[in-house]
Design an enzyme around this catalytic site. Structure first.
Site, PDB file in Angstrom:
ATOM      1  N   GLY A  42       0.761  -1.246   0.000  1.00 46.90           N
ATOM      2  CA  GLY A  42       0.000   0.000   0.000  1.00 46.90           C
ATOM      3  C   GLY A  42       0.794   1.301   0.000  1.00 46.90           C
ATOM      4  O   GLY A  42       0.211   2.376   0.120  1.00 46.90           O
TER       5      GLY A  42
ATOM      6  N   TRP B 116       2.396   2.930  -2.468  1.00 47.61           N
ATOM      7  CA  TRP B 116       2.049   3.838  -3.581  1.00 47.61           C
ATOM      8  C   TRP B 116       0.666   4.458  -3.337  1.00 47.61           C
ATOM      9  O   TRP B 116       0.464   5.636  -3.612  1.00 47.61           O
ATOM     10  CB  TRP B 116       2.040   3.078  -4.921  1.00 47.61           C
ATOM     11  CG  TRP B 116       3.386   2.915  -5.544  1.00 47.61           C
ATOM     12  CD1 TRP B 116       4.565   2.702  -4.901  1.00 47.61           C
ATOM     13  CD2 TRP B 116       3.700   2.958  -6.949  1.00 47.61           C
ATOM     14  NE1 TRP B 116       5.581   2.592  -5.817  1.00 47.61           N
ATOM     15  CE2 TRP B 116       5.085   2.741  -7.072  1.00 47.61           C
ATOM     16  CE3 TRP B 116       2.932   3.134  -8.101  1.00 47.61           C
ATOM     17  CZ2 TRP B 116       5.728   2.719  -8.312  1.00 47.61           C
ATOM     18  CZ3 TRP B 116       3.575   3.108  -9.338  1.00 47.61           C
ATOM     19  CH2 TRP B 116       4.953   2.912  -9.442  1.00 47.61           C
TER      20      TRP B 116
ATOM     21  N   ASP C 206      -5.199  -5.518  -5.931  1.00 43.96           N
ATOM     22  CA  ASP C 206      -4.097  -6.486  -5.793  1.00 43.96           C
ATOM     23  C   ASP C 206      -4.668  -7.883  -5.516  1.00 43.96           C
ATOM     24  O   ASP C 206      -5.794  -8.034  -5.050  1.00 43.96           O
ATOM     25  CB  ASP C 206      -3.157  -6.090  -4.641  1.00 43.96           C
ATOM     26  CG  ASP C 206      -1.758  -6.671  -4.816  1.00 43.96           C
ATOM     27  OD1 ASP C 206      -0.816  -5.886  -5.082  1.00 43.96           O
ATOM     28  OD2 ASP C 206      -1.584  -7.915  -4.707  1.00 43.96           O
TER      29      ASP C 206
ATOM     30  N   ASP D 273       2.546  -0.941 -10.403  1.00 45.56           N
ATOM     31  CA  ASP D 273       3.830  -1.400  -9.842  1.00 45.56           C
ATOM     32  C   ASP D 273       3.768  -2.929  -9.724  1.00 45.56           C
ATOM     33  O   ASP D 273       4.475  -3.531  -8.930  1.00 45.56           O
ATOM     34  CB  ASP D 273       4.032  -0.749  -8.463  1.00 45.56           C
ATOM     35  CG  ASP D 273       5.457  -0.890  -7.942  1.00 45.56           C
ATOM     36  OD1 ASP D 273       6.390  -0.985  -8.759  1.00 45.56           O
ATOM     37  OD2 ASP D 273       5.644  -0.899  -6.710  1.00 45.56           O
TER      38      ASP D 273
ATOM     39  N   LYS E 113       5.565  -0.212 -14.157  1.00 42.40           N
ATOM     40  CA  LYS E 113       6.847  -0.906 -13.963  1.00 42.40           C
ATOM     41  C   LYS E 113       7.072  -1.900 -15.115  1.00 42.40           C
ATOM     42  O   LYS E 113       6.149  -2.623 -15.515  1.00 42.40           O
ATOM     43  CB  LYS E 113       6.811  -1.693 -12.648  1.00 42.40           C
ATOM     44  CG  LYS E 113       8.171  -2.255 -12.240  1.00 42.40           C
ATOM     45  CD  LYS E 113       8.083  -3.542 -11.458  1.00 42.40           C
ATOM     46  CE  LYS E 113       7.541  -3.452 -10.077  1.00 42.40           C
ATOM     47  NZ  LYS E 113       8.518  -3.039  -9.073  1.00 42.40           N
TER      48      LYS E 113
HETATM   49  C1  LIG Z   1       6.161  -4.709  -5.901  1.00 39.99           C
HETATM   50  S1  LIG Z   1       4.592  -5.144  -5.254  1.00 39.99           S
HETATM   51  C2  LIG Z   1       3.775  -3.583  -5.226  1.00 39.99           C
HETATM   52  C3  LIG Z   1       4.207  -2.643  -4.122  1.00 39.99           C
HETATM   53  C4  LIG Z   1       3.275  -1.463  -3.971  1.00 39.99           C
HETATM   54  N1  LIG Z   1       3.362  -0.572  -5.123  1.00 39.99           N
HETATM   55  C5  LIG Z   1       3.557  -0.658  -2.734  1.00 39.99           C
HETATM   56  O1  LIG Z   1       3.948   0.505  -2.862  1.00 39.99           O
HETATM   57  O2  LIG Z   1       3.357  -1.166  -1.627  1.00 39.99           O
HETATM   58  C6  LIG Z   1       3.841  -5.955  -6.616  1.00 39.99           C
HETATM   59  C7  LIG Z   1       2.406  -6.409  -6.382  1.00 39.99           C
HETATM   60  O3  LIG Z   1       1.827  -6.838  -7.638  1.00 39.99           O
HETATM   61  C8  LIG Z   1       0.788  -7.747  -7.295  1.00 39.99           C
HETATM   62  N2  LIG Z   1       0.336  -8.521  -8.472  1.00 39.99           N
HETATM   63  C9  LIG Z   1       1.066  -9.389  -9.220  1.00 39.99           C
HETATM   64  N3  LIG Z   1       0.314  -9.970 -10.165  1.00 39.99           N
HETATM   65  C10 LIG Z   1      -0.947  -9.447 -10.038  1.00 39.99           C
HETATM   66  C11 LIG Z   1      -2.186  -9.675 -10.728  1.00 39.99           C
HETATM   67  N4  LIG Z   1      -2.265 -10.554 -11.746  1.00 39.99           N
HETATM   68  N5  LIG Z   1      -3.284  -8.987 -10.331  1.00 39.99           N
HETATM   69  C12 LIG Z   1      -3.195  -8.104  -9.287  1.00 39.99           C
HETATM   70  N6  LIG Z   1      -2.051  -7.843  -8.589  1.00 39.99           N
HETATM   71  C13 LIG Z   1      -0.939  -8.514  -8.952  1.00 39.99           C
HETATM   72  C14 LIG Z   1       1.446  -8.622  -6.220  1.00 39.99           C
HETATM   73  O4  LIG Z   1       0.479  -9.315  -5.468  1.00 39.99           O
HETATM   74  C15 LIG Z   1       2.252  -7.585  -5.423  1.00 39.99           C
HETATM   75  O5  LIG Z   1       1.578  -7.201  -4.245  1.00 39.99           O
END
Ligand SMILES: C[S@@+](CC[C@H](N)C(=O)[O-])C[C@H]1O[C@@H](n2cnc3c(N)ncnc32)[C@H](O)[C@@H]1O
Length: 195
Positions: free
Chosen positions: A52, A54, A72, A109, A149
């Protein structure tokens, strides 16, 4: 301690001190400082929002008249009036229906669960970036912005070429808070064309 570890540690400590859910928040703050895409009252879609950081940084920038829709696979437990959360997979149609449209900014992200096999991880990251682009093109208001990203590699050349057809401005960048040895980059797109 290596420089990259020290940097990660620095942002982790800062996040704890300033109440951000993740150190990733500083990547968004640095991107926004440079490209200025978040404004007061904006409606923001945050794809891959957990835990969370971002969403919190965007929520601060858009103020109480704005709104962040955080999406997410995992829960996003940020309790603020201007943040709503959807637990779902961006590849599911049901999630897209729940998301709605009319956003000023779409953020992604999203990252796959890393296996350590570069070709495999890169392909899955590319699929996520492609899906985020589709969602952005579908849900953004004219003039809106998209930040996503990507991993540095062959696939991004084609993605950037496609995005240039939909936006006035497209640029690749790497914020300071992103580790230098990580292949992650961000595509910043502004000025969604009117269809
Ligand atoms: C690097 S983390 C994001 C960090 C976030 N921006 C923050 O500031 O806390 C990447 C996220 O992408 C989510 N994710 C990956 N594939 C996904 C999908 N198909 N649908 C939804 N979320 C996804 C993962 O569950 C993970 O929580």
């Amino acid at each position: 301690m290596r420089l990259s570890e020290a940097k990660r540690d620095h942002y982790r400590k800062l996040a704890r001190k300033q109440g951000f859910r993740s150190r990733a928040a500083y990547k968004l703050l640095q991107l926004n400082k440079k490209y200025n895409f978040l404004a007061e009252g904006n409606r923001v879609l945050d794809l891959g929002a957990s835990p969370g950081g971002w969403s919190q940084a965007a929520s601060d920038a858009i103020g109480e008249k704005g709104f962040v829709m955080a999406v997410d696979l995992r829960p996003v437990n940020v309790n603020r009036q201007n943040i709503g959360a959807i637990k779902g997979n961006v590849f599911d149609d049901k999630t897209l229906l729940d998301i709605g449209d009319g956003f000023d900014v779409v953020l992604s992200d999203m990252a796959p669960h890393m296996t350590g096999v570069w070709e495999h991880d890169q392909m899955r990251q590319e699929n996520l970036a492609r899906r985020a682009s589709e969602i952005a093109l579908r849900t953004l208001k004219p003039g809106g912005s998209f930040i996503c990203k990507v991993f540095d590699g062959e696939g991004i050349v084609e993605l950037v070429r496609d995005l240039r057809k939909g936006f006035d401005f497209v640029n690749m960048t790497k914020p300071k808070a992103s580790r230098r040895e990580s292949s992650e980059l961000y595509v910043v797109c502004k000025g969604r064309h009117v269809n």
